[in-house]
Each structure stands twice: as C-alpha cells, then as structure tokens.
Design a protein around this motif. Sequence first.
Motif, mmCIF file in Angstrom:
data_model
loop_
_atom_site.group_PDB
_atom_site.id
_atom_site.type_symbol
_atom_site.label_atom_id
_atom_site.label_comp_id
_atom_site.label_asym_id
_atom_site.label_seq_id
_atom_site.Cartn_x
_atom_site.Cartn_y
_atom_site.Cartn_z
ATOM 1 N N THR A 214 -14.986 -15.470 34.439
ATOM 2 C CA THR A 214 -15.535 -14.201 34.886
ATOM 3 C C THR A 214 -14.584 -13.046 34.599
ATOM 4 O O THR A 214 -13.441 -13.246 34.195
ATOM 5 C CB THR A 214 -15.824 -14.262 36.385
ATOM 6 N N ARG A 215 -15.071 -11.849 34.833
ATOM 7 C CA ARG A 215 -14.305 -10.646 34.498
ATOM 8 C C ARG A 215 -12.971 -10.586 35.225
ATOM 9 O O ARG A 215 -11.960 -10.190 34.652
ATOM 10 C CB ARG A 215 -15.137 -9.401 34.814
ATOM 11 N N SER A 216 -12.986 -10.984 36.468
ATOM 12 C CA SER A 216 -11.746 -10.934 37.250
ATOM 13 C C SER A 216 -10.898 -12.191 37.088
ATOM 14 O O SER A 216 -9.742 -12.218 37.497
ATOM 15 C CB SER A 216 -12.075 -10.751 38.722
ATOM 16 N N GLY A 217 -11.498 -13.213 36.517
ATOM 17 C CA GLY A 217 -10.792 -14.477 36.366
ATOM 18 C C GLY A 217 -10.864 -15.366 37.577
ATOM 19 O O GLY A 217 -10.190 -16.407 37.631
ATOM 20 N N ASP A 218 -11.710 -15.015 38.545
ATOM 21 C CA ASP A 218 -11.743 -15.794 39.790
ATOM 22 C C ASP A 218 -12.638 -17.021 39.700
ATOM 23 O O ASP A 218 -12.659 -17.838 40.634
ATOM 24 C CB ASP A 218 -12.189 -14.911 40.957
ATOM 25 N N SER A 219 -13.363 -17.146 38.616
ATOM 26 C CA SER A 219 -14.244 -18.297 38.484
ATOM 27 C C SER A 219 -14.305 -18.744 37.034
ATOM 28 O O SER A 219 -14.356 -17.913 36.118
ATOM 29 C CB SER A 219 -15.649 -17.950 38.971
ATOM 30 N N THR A 220 -14.294 -20.048 36.836
ATOM 31 C CA THR A 220 -14.416 -20.632 35.502
ATOM 32 C C THR A 220 -15.412 -21.773 35.539
ATOM 33 O O THR A 220 -15.705 -22.333 36.605
ATOM 34 C CB THR A 220 -13.064 -21.182 34.993
ATOM 35 N N ASN A 221 -15.933 -22.115 34.395
ATOM 36 C CA ASN A 221 -16.764 -23.309 34.268
ATOM 37 C C ASN A 221 -16.499 -23.929 32.914
ATOM 38 O O ASN A 221 -16.082 -23.236 31.975
ATOM 39 C CB ASN A 221 -18.244 -22.999 34.469
ATOM 40 N N TYR A 222 -16.734 -25.228 32.808
ATOM 41 C CA TYR A 222 -16.374 -25.978 31.611
ATOM 42 C C TYR A 222 -17.456 -26.968 31.233
ATOM 43 O O TYR A 222 -18.181 -27.472 32.088
ATOM 44 C CB TYR A 222 -15.074 -26.750 31.855
ATOM 45 N N ALA A 223 -17.487 -27.271 29.953
ATOM 46 C CA ALA A 223 -18.325 -28.367 29.492
ATOM 47 C C ALA A 223 -17.754 -29.673 30.027
ATOM 48 O O ALA A 223 -16.539 -29.813 30.195
ATOM 49 C CB ALA A 223 -18.346 -28.386 27.964
ATOM 50 N N ASP A 224 -18.654 -30.628 30.265
ATOM 51 C CA ASP A 224 -18.204 -31.917 30.794
ATOM 52 C C ASP A 224 -17.179 -32.585 29.880
ATOM 53 O O ASP A 224 -16.274 -33.279 30.345
ATOM 54 C CB ASP A 224 -19.402 -32.843 30.983
ATOM 55 N N SER A 225 -17.321 -32.361 28.591
ATOM 56 C CA SER A 225 -16.451 -33.025 27.621
ATOM 57 C C SER A 225 -14.998 -32.569 27.697
ATOM 58 O O SER A 225 -14.103 -33.264 27.202
ATOM 59 C CB SER A 225 -16.980 -32.811 26.201
ATOM 60 N N VAL A 226 -14.755 -31.413 28.306
ATOM 61 C CA VAL A 226 -13.382 -30.901 28.367
ATOM 62 C C VAL A 226 -12.883 -30.733 29.791
ATOM 63 O O VAL A 226 -11.713 -30.390 29.999
ATOM 64 C CB VAL A 226 -13.248 -29.558 27.622
ATOM 65 N N LYS A 227 -13.755 -30.959 30.747
ATOM 66 C CA LYS A 227 -13.383 -30.760 32.148
ATOM 67 C C LYS A 227 -12.181 -31.630 32.516
ATOM 68 O O LYS A 227 -12.151 -32.823 32.200
ATOM 69 C CB LYS A 227 -14.580 -31.091 33.035
ATOM 70 N N GLY A 228 -11.203 -31.017 33.156
ATOM 71 C CA GLY A 228 -9.994 -31.729 33.536
ATOM 72 C C GLY A 228 -8.921 -31.721 32.462
ATOM 73 O O GLY A 228 -7.771 -32.088 32.734
ATOM 74 N N ARG A 229 -9.272 -31.328 31.244
ATOM 75 C CA ARG A 229 -8.295 -31.291 30.147
ATOM 76 C C ARG A 229 -8.032 -29.862 29.674
ATOM 77 O O ARG A 229 -6.915 -29.549 29.261
ATOM 78 C CB ARG A 229 -8.799 -32.117 28.961
ATOM 79 N N PHE A 230 -9.056 -29.021 29.712
ATOM 80 C CA PHE A 230 -8.931 -27.646 29.226
ATOM 81 C C PHE A 230 -8.958 -26.676 30.406
ATOM 82 O O PHE A 230 -9.645 -26.902 31.398
ATOM 83 C CB PHE A 230 -10.090 -27.303 28.291
ATOM 84 N N THR A 231 -8.221 -25.580 30.245
ATOM 85 C CA THR A 231 -8.191 -24.540 31.273
ATOM 86 C C THR A 231 -8.285 -23.174 30.614
ATOM 87 O O THR A 231 -7.528 -22.881 29.679
ATOM 88 C CB THR A 231 -6.902 -24.613 32.095
ATOM 89 N N ILE A 232 -9.201 -22.373 31.113
ATOM 90 C CA ILE A 232 -9.338 -20.993 30.636
ATOM 91 C C ILE A 232 -8.687 -20.065 31.648
ATOM 92 O O ILE A 232 -8.878 -20.207 32.863
ATOM 93 C CB ILE A 232 -10.814 -20.613 30.456
ATOM 94 N N SER A 233 -7.954 -19.100 31.138
ATOM 95 C CA SER A 233 -7.357 -18.075 31.986
ATOM 96 C C SER A 233 -7.382 -16.747 31.232
ATOM 97 O O SER A 233 -7.663 -16.717 30.025
ATOM 98 C CB SER A 233 -5.927 -18.444 32.371
ATOM 99 N N ARG A 234 -7.111 -15.691 31.945
ATOM 100 C CA ARG A 234 -7.096 -14.378 31.296
ATOM 101 C C ARG A 234 -6.035 -13.508 31.946
ATOM 102 O O ARG A 234 -5.708 -13.662 33.118
ATOM 103 C CB ARG A 234 -8.460 -13.713 31.361
ATOM 104 N N ASP A 235 -5.552 -12.571 31.147
ATOM 105 C CA ASP A 235 -4.607 -11.571 31.614
ATOM 106 C C ASP A 235 -5.203 -10.223 31.241
ATOM 107 O O ASP A 235 -5.099 -9.792 30.080
ATOM 108 C CB ASP A 235 -3.240 -11.781 30.971
ATOM 109 N N ASN A 236 -5.836 -9.573 32.174
ATOM 110 C CA ASN A 236 -6.516 -8.314 31.869
ATOM 111 C C ASN A 236 -5.530 -7.202 31.506
ATOM 112 O O ASN A 236 -5.887 -6.283 30.776
ATOM 113 C CB ASN A 236 -7.394 -7.893 33.034
ATOM 114 N N ALA A 237 -4.312 -7.300 31.984
ATOM 115 C CA ALA A 237 -3.311 -6.295 31.622
ATOM 116 C C ALA A 237 -2.920 -6.410 30.157
ATOM 117 O O ALA A 237 -2.505 -5.424 29.538
ATOM 118 C CB ALA A 237 -2.080 -6.443 32.505
ATOM 119 N N LYS A 238 -3.063 -7.611 29.601
ATOM 120 C CA LYS A 238 -2.727 -7.838 28.197
ATOM 121 C C LYS A 238 -3.965 -7.952 27.318
ATOM 122 O O LYS A 238 -3.856 -8.247 26.128
ATOM 123 C CB LYS A 238 -1.890 -9.113 28.056
ATOM 124 N N ASN A 239 -5.143 -7.752 27.908
ATOM 125 C CA ASN A 239 -6.391 -7.849 27.141
ATOM 126 C C ASN A 239 -6.494 -9.183 26.398
ATOM 127 O O ASN A 239 -6.904 -9.217 25.220
ATOM 128 C CB ASN A 239 -6.511 -6.695 26.137
#
Length: 119
Positions: free
Chosen positions: A52-77
């Motif tokens: 999400t825009r604020s980074g407070d929520s993520t969702n993943y495909a089952d095939s990558v769940k537990g292995r991949f992580t999405i994050s964002r740094d809005n200050a660094k775009n």
Amino acid sequence: QVQLVESGGRLVQAGGSLRLSCAASGRTFSSYNMGWFRQAPGKERELVGAITRSGDSTNYADSVKGRFTISRDNAKNTVYLQMNSLKPEDTAVYYCAARRNGLTPFQYWGQGTQVTVSS
C-alpha cells in the motif's frame, strides 16, 4: 505520472538471496500503491506481491509467501523486493508497477530486470 526503473537482477544460485529495487521519479510516489510482477519465458505475467501507499499492508502470491518481502521507502521514492530461499522456478523478468489505488489497474510499469536462479 510516474516513471519506474528496476535494478538488482542477476544470476544467483538456488537457496540464495537477492534484493530488487524500483526507483520512481516524481514527487507523488507516496500516493501510489506498488506491485511487483514477474514473467517467465513462455508464461503469463503474474503478480508477486503488492504494498500500500504507506507501506502498512502487503500481500503476496502463494508461491513466494514466506520467502519474499516487499517494502518501500517513500523518502527515497523506492520500493524493494527482498527475495530469499530462491528457487529455479523464480527465474523471470521482474517488473515493478504503480497504481493510484487498490481498485484500479496498474498503470505505470518499469522496463524489468532479469533474475536467473541456477540449480
């Protein structure tokens, strides 16, 4: 409008880790939901996960769940995709994409970065 540039893709051995980055232009990055997609040869593009825009929520495909992580740094775009315990079937071109909200299609796409996982 936002322009996206992915980086970080390379050849890695199975079981290894990799972090992809997606840098966005413009001053409105924080107003976009972001997603990571991938497309393997001969296969359709699939959603890996989204944040999400604020980074407070993520969702993943089952095939990558537990292995991949999405994050964002809005200050660094920038949005990241941390990939651990990589498998040969993770081999694909990885794309980041942006959309205004969770109800609209992803409108803006990067050019992609190649990830190859060797067995």
